[in-house]
Design a protein around this motif. Sequence first.
Motif, mmCIF file in Angstrom:
data_model
loop_
_atom_site.group_PDB
_atom_site.id
_atom_site.type_symbol
_atom_site.label_atom_id
_atom_site.label_comp_id
_atom_site.label_asym_id
_atom_site.label_seq_id
_atom_site.Cartn_x
_atom_site.Cartn_y
_atom_site.Cartn_z
ATOM 1 N N CYS A 62 0.829 -1.206 0.000
ATOM 2 C CA CYS A 62 0.000 0.000 0.000
ATOM 3 C C CYS A 62 0.863 1.256 0.000
ATOM 4 N N ALA A 63 1.952 1.263 0.768
ATOM 5 C CA ALA A 63 2.821 2.437 0.834
ATOM 6 C C ALA A 63 3.494 2.691 -0.515
ATOM 7 N N GLY A 65 2.404 1.651 -3.500
ATOM 8 C CA GLY A 65 1.366 2.016 -4.461
ATOM 9 C C GLY A 65 0.859 3.433 -4.274
ATOM 10 N N PHE A 66 0.771 3.887 -3.032
ATOM 11 C CA PHE A 66 0.303 5.248 -2.774
ATOM 12 C C PHE A 66 1.418 6.267 -2.982
ATOM 13 N N GLY A 67 2.650 5.909 -2.652
ATOM 14 C CA GLY A 67 3.757 6.849 -2.752
ATOM 15 C C GLY A 67 4.348 6.981 -4.139
ATOM 16 N N PRO A 69 3.039 7.594 -7.227
ATOM 17 C CA PRO A 69 2.671 8.796 -7.988
ATOM 18 C C PRO A 69 3.264 10.077 -7.406
ATOM 19 N N PHE A 70 3.357 10.161 -6.083
ATOM 20 C CA PHE A 70 3.950 11.344 -5.471
ATOM 21 C C PHE A 70 5.443 11.419 -5.764
#
Length: 82
Positions: A62-63, A65-67, A69-70
Amino acid sequence: MIQRTAFRSAFATTRAPYLMARRGLHATPARLGGYHYPEGPRSNIPFNPHTRFFYLRFITFCAVGFGFPFGIAIWQTSKNKA
């Protein structure tokens, strides 16, 4: 709300409340023993949540996958604009 008003005005008999009450889902049969899949719960996911250290792998997934794009956005904005 409008449908109920129209229903009451169209069928203003004593039988009208009983027709509304009979529309419930109590008439549909129970299938597959309460689960959506014949194999049981958690059979439709591509991983096994009962393994050891699953929570670490899940949090890492999750980290990342979420990080991701940033990280791309930061990298794109910090490039030289030559």
